[in-house]
Design a protein around this motif. Structure first.
Motif, PDB file in Angstrom:
ATOM      1  N   ARG A  16       1.484 -14.569  -5.421  1.00 26.19           N
ATOM      2  CA  ARG A  16       1.318 -14.529  -7.061  1.00 26.19           C
ATOM      3  C   ARG A  16       0.847 -13.227  -7.637  1.00 26.19           C
ATOM      4  N   TYR A  17      -0.100 -12.457  -6.974  1.00 27.04           N
ATOM      5  CA  TYR A  17      -0.605 -11.322  -7.176  1.00 27.04           C
ATOM      6  C   TYR A  17       0.036 -10.087  -6.236  1.00 27.04           C
ATOM      7  N   ALA A  18       0.157  -9.001  -6.756  1.00 29.98           N
ATOM      8  CA  ALA A  18       0.532  -7.894  -6.039  1.00 29.98           C
ATOM      9  C   ALA A  18      -0.739  -7.203  -5.640  1.00 29.98           C
ATOM     10  N   LEU A  19      -0.993  -7.513  -4.091  1.00 28.55           N
ATOM     11  CA  LEU A  19      -2.138  -6.903  -3.683  1.00 28.55           C
ATOM     12  C   LEU A  19      -1.914  -5.915  -2.287  1.00 28.55           C
ATOM     13  N   GLY A  20      -0.552  -5.584  -2.464  1.00 28.97           N
ATOM     14  CA  GLY A  20      -0.219  -4.705  -1.442  1.00 28.97           C
ATOM     15  C   GLY A  20       0.187  -5.250  -0.229  1.00 28.97           C
ATOM     16  N   LEU A  21       0.100  -6.511   0.177  1.00 30.28           N
ATOM     17  CA  LEU A  21       0.802  -6.910   1.484  1.00 30.28           C
ATOM     18  C   LEU A  21       1.650  -7.860   0.939  1.00 30.28           C
ATOM     19  N   THR A  22       2.866  -8.047   1.938  1.00 31.79           N
ATOM     20  CA  THR A  22       3.888  -8.918   1.878  1.00 31.79           C
ATOM     21  C   THR A  22       3.996  -9.943   2.394  1.00 31.79           C
ATOM     22  N   VAL A  23       4.549 -10.873   1.898  1.00 27.80           N
ATOM     23  CA  VAL A  23       4.792 -12.164   2.382  1.00 27.80           C
ATOM     24  C   VAL A  23       6.221 -12.825   2.679  1.00 27.80           C
ATOM     25  N   LYS A  29       8.431 -11.442   4.367  1.00 24.94           N
ATOM     26  CA  LYS A  29       9.434 -10.277   4.595  1.00 24.94           C
ATOM     27  C   LYS A  29       9.201  -9.608   6.091  1.00 24.94           C
ATOM     28  N   TRP A  30       9.615  -9.987   6.998  1.00 22.50           N
ATOM     29  CA  TRP A  30       9.219  -9.543   8.430  1.00 22.50           C
ATOM     30  C   TRP A  30      10.091  -8.349   8.710  1.00 22.50           C
ATOM     31  N   THR A  31       9.416  -7.183   8.918  1.00 20.49           N
ATOM     32  CA  THR A  31      10.205  -6.106   9.243  1.00 20.49           C
ATOM     33  C   THR A  31       9.541  -5.496  10.571  1.00 20.49           C
ATOM     34  N   ALA A  32      10.546  -5.149  11.275  1.00 18.51           N
ATOM     35  CA  ALA A  32      10.205  -4.614  12.722  1.00 18.51           C
ATOM     36  C   ALA A  32       9.469  -3.322  12.486  1.00 18.51           C
ATOM     37  N   PHE A  33       8.531  -2.876  13.542  1.00 16.33           N
ATOM     38  CA  PHE A  33       8.052  -1.676  13.368  1.00 16.33           C
ATOM     39  C   PHE A  33       8.882  -0.346  13.624  1.00 16.33           C
ATOM     40  N   SER A  34       9.703  -0.698  14.491  1.00 22.87           N
ATOM     41  CA  SER A  34      10.894   0.195  14.683  1.00 22.87           C
ATOM     42  C   SER A  34      11.663   0.694  13.504  1.00 22.87           C
ATOM     43  N   VAL A  35      12.013  -0.256  12.537  1.00 21.11           N
ATOM     44  CA  VAL A  35      12.570  -0.091  11.496  1.00 21.11           C
ATOM     45  C   VAL A  35      11.846   0.592  10.299  1.00 21.11           C
ATOM     46  N   ASP A  36      10.565   0.033  10.043  1.00 21.78           N
ATOM     47  CA  ASP A  36       9.652   0.576   8.903  1.00 21.78           C
ATOM     48  C   ASP A  36       8.139   0.178   9.294  1.00 21.78           C
ATOM     49  N   ALA A  37       7.509   1.266  10.055  1.00 22.54           N
ATOM     50  CA  ALA A  37       6.142   0.878  10.201  1.00 22.54           C
ATOM     51  C   ALA A  37       5.157   0.400   9.265  1.00 22.54           C
ATOM     52  N   ASP A  38       5.339   1.292   8.079  1.00 21.59           N
ATOM     53  CA  ASP A  38       4.623   0.580   6.840  1.00 21.59           C
ATOM     54  C   ASP A  38       4.862  -0.690   6.348  1.00 21.59           C
ATOM     55  N   ALA A  39       6.010  -1.018   6.436  1.00 26.40           N
ATOM     56  CA  ALA A  39       6.410  -2.400   6.012  1.00 26.40           C
ATOM     57  C   ALA A  39       5.543  -3.383   6.993  1.00 26.40           C
ATOM     58  N   HIS A  40       6.071  -3.053   8.344  1.00 25.75           N
ATOM     59  CA  HIS A  40       5.575  -4.010   9.327  1.00 25.75           C
ATOM     60  C   HIS A  40       4.135  -4.246   9.296  1.00 25.75           C
ATOM     61  N   LEU A  41       3.365  -3.189   8.987  1.00 29.29           N
ATOM     62  CA  LEU A  41       1.892  -3.389   9.069  1.00 29.29           C
ATOM     63  C   LEU A  41       1.527  -4.031   7.978  1.00 29.29           C
ATOM     64  N   ARG A  42       2.256  -4.024   6.566  1.00 27.63           N
ATOM     65  CA  ARG A  42       1.856  -4.849   5.660  1.00 27.63           C
ATOM     66  C   ARG A  42       2.273  -6.281   5.806  1.00 27.63           C
ATOM     67  N   ALA A  43       3.244  -6.845   6.507  1.00 28.13           N
ATOM     68  CA  ALA A  43       3.861  -8.107   6.582  1.00 28.13           C
ATOM     69  C   ALA A  43       3.182  -8.752   7.787  1.00 28.13           C
ATOM     70  N   ILE A  44       2.418  -7.901   8.849  1.00 28.68           N
ATOM     71  CA  ILE A  44       1.718  -8.501   9.888  1.00 28.68           C
ATOM     72  C   ILE A  44       0.207  -8.945   9.630  1.00 28.68           C
ATOM     73  N   VAL A  45      -0.335  -8.301   8.604  1.00 30.17           N
ATOM     74  CA  VAL A  45      -1.871  -8.489   8.410  1.00 30.17           C
ATOM     75  C   VAL A  45      -2.270  -9.800   8.125  1.00 30.17           C
ATOM     76  N   LEU A  46      -1.603 -10.658   7.117  1.00 34.74           N
ATOM     77  CA  LEU A  46      -1.809 -12.086   6.789  1.00 34.74           C
ATOM     78  C   LEU A  46      -1.668 -12.682   8.130  1.00 34.74           C
ATOM     79  N   PRO A  47      -0.498 -12.843   8.598  1.00 31.10           N
ATOM     80  CA  PRO A  47      -0.482 -13.631  10.116  1.00 31.10           C
ATOM     81  C   PRO A  47      -1.536 -13.530  10.937  1.00 31.10           C
ATOM     82  N   VAL A  48      -1.812 -12.388  11.136  1.00 32.38           N
ATOM     83  CA  VAL A  48      -3.011 -12.126  12.388  1.00 32.38           C
ATOM     84  C   VAL A  48      -4.370 -12.583  11.735  1.00 32.38           C
ATOM     85  N   LEU A  49      -4.538 -12.290  10.316  1.00 29.19           N
ATOM     86  CA  LEU A  49      -5.911 -12.848   9.970  1.00 29.19           C
ATOM     87  C   LEU A  49      -5.882 -14.548   9.958  1.00 29.19           C
TER      88      LEU A  49
END
Length: 316
Positions: free
Chosen positions: A160-167, A169-189
């Motif tokens: 709902r709010y643009a807070l910098g993390l993606t929901v 939209k899984w992206t492999a680290f080898s494809v886009d490291a930044d997108a991967h980190l933004r996609a993995i934070v919430l699942p890990v938390l």
């Protein structure tokens, strides 16, 4: 040497029997589910087509014959192919297991670091009722929050709010490291919430038990500081409790990954198995559950061995 190897041999035999029992249960359970493969591939097809599908995949044979053939293939290292995608199951697992392992490893490390710090801080400040109780309360609250509730809250807020993390939209680290980190934070938390609470409570209880021992009182009487007690007496005595916590939480992560990967649309092993159950993809479900069971059994066997290494009194 024999006395050393005997417990390992006994545990290995017990693990083999456990895995055989699991294979029987999961084989029967998946075949007892309502519907079959034809209800997925040809829900409105004629009887001839449905019979041809069963014949092609050997599902027309008696269950005990199917089980013996499947078990023989597993013993030879052949997991078979997916009935839906016709993809070799070993290849499907090879592309999905690393994703689940990455999520689980990060959640485990975060849980030990944060939960351990909270538990240790709470125990070392046991003379302060407020600090001690706050650590215990934080651990209890985190342990009581279900994964799907926390994940649903994260999904609502961050979609709902643009807070910098993606929901979603899984992206492999080898494809886009930044997108991967933004996609993995919430699942890990989400995965680590229970672990933080578990390690906070476990380590707090263990440290309080250690601090109540007579040799700690003697060390304090000799003038040993809190830092020296923390360095010299806590780590080794805490090791058994830490191994227990890691074993419990690592086993939990296997089931937790199924929920988290499904909610966050992560192409890991958990989501793959859920789809296989819905599609009545018998070989995938059977191989996946057996592999998870093998991991849990190996985990517990390793923990039993480590107990004896850490504390010789526990070897028997």
């Amino acid at each position: 040497m024999t006395e050393t190897l005997r417990p390992v041999i006994v545990r290995a035999c017990s693990a083999a029997l456990t895995l055989f029992g699991v294979s029987v249960v999961v084989f029967m359970a998946i075949h007892l589910l309502p519907g079959d493969l034809t209800s997925v591939l040809a829900p409105r097809g004629p009887a001839e087509l449905r019979e041809a599908i069963l014949l092609k995949f050997g599902l027309d044979q008696p269950l005990h014959i199917q089980f013996v053939k499947w078990l023989g293939n597993i013993a030879s290292g052949d997991f078979g192919v997916s009935l839906i995608t016709q993809e070799p199951i070993s290849e499907a697992f090879a592309s999905r297991v690393p994703i689940t392992l990455e999520l689980s490893a990060l959640a485990l490390c975060l849980s030990i670091a944060v939960g351990g710090a909270i538990g240790l801080w709470s125990a070392m400040n046991h003379n302060s009722p407020l600090k001690s109780a706050s650590g215990k309360l934080a651990g209890s609250v985190l342990m009581s929050i279900p994964d799907f509730i926390l994940a649903s809250a994260f999904l609502y807020v961050f979609s709902r709010y643009a807070l910098g993390l993606t929901v979603g939209k899984w992206t492999a680290f080898s494809v886009d490291a930044d997108a991967h980190l933004r996609a993995i934070v919430l699942p890990v938390l989400t995965l680590s919430a229970l672990g933080v609470g578990l390690f906070a409570v476990t380590i707090r209880t263990a440290v309080l038990s250690i601090l109540s021992q007579d040799y700690i009182g003697a060390a304090i009487a000799r003038g040993m500081s809190r830092g020296e007690i923390l360095r010299h007496h806590i780590p080794r005595n805490l090791a058994v409790s830490l191994v227990t916590g890691v074993t419990i939480f690592a086993g939990y992560l296997v089931g937790g990954a199924v929920i988290v990967e499904t909610l966050y649309s992560i192409p890991g092993l958990g989501r793959f198995l859920i789809q296989a159950v819905l599609n009545r993809d018998y070989p995938v479900v059977q191989a996946g559950v057996l592999m998870i069971a093998a991991f849990v059994v190996l985990l517990n066997m390793t923990a039993d061995i480590l107990y004896g290494v850490i504390d010789p009194r526990l070897r028997k």
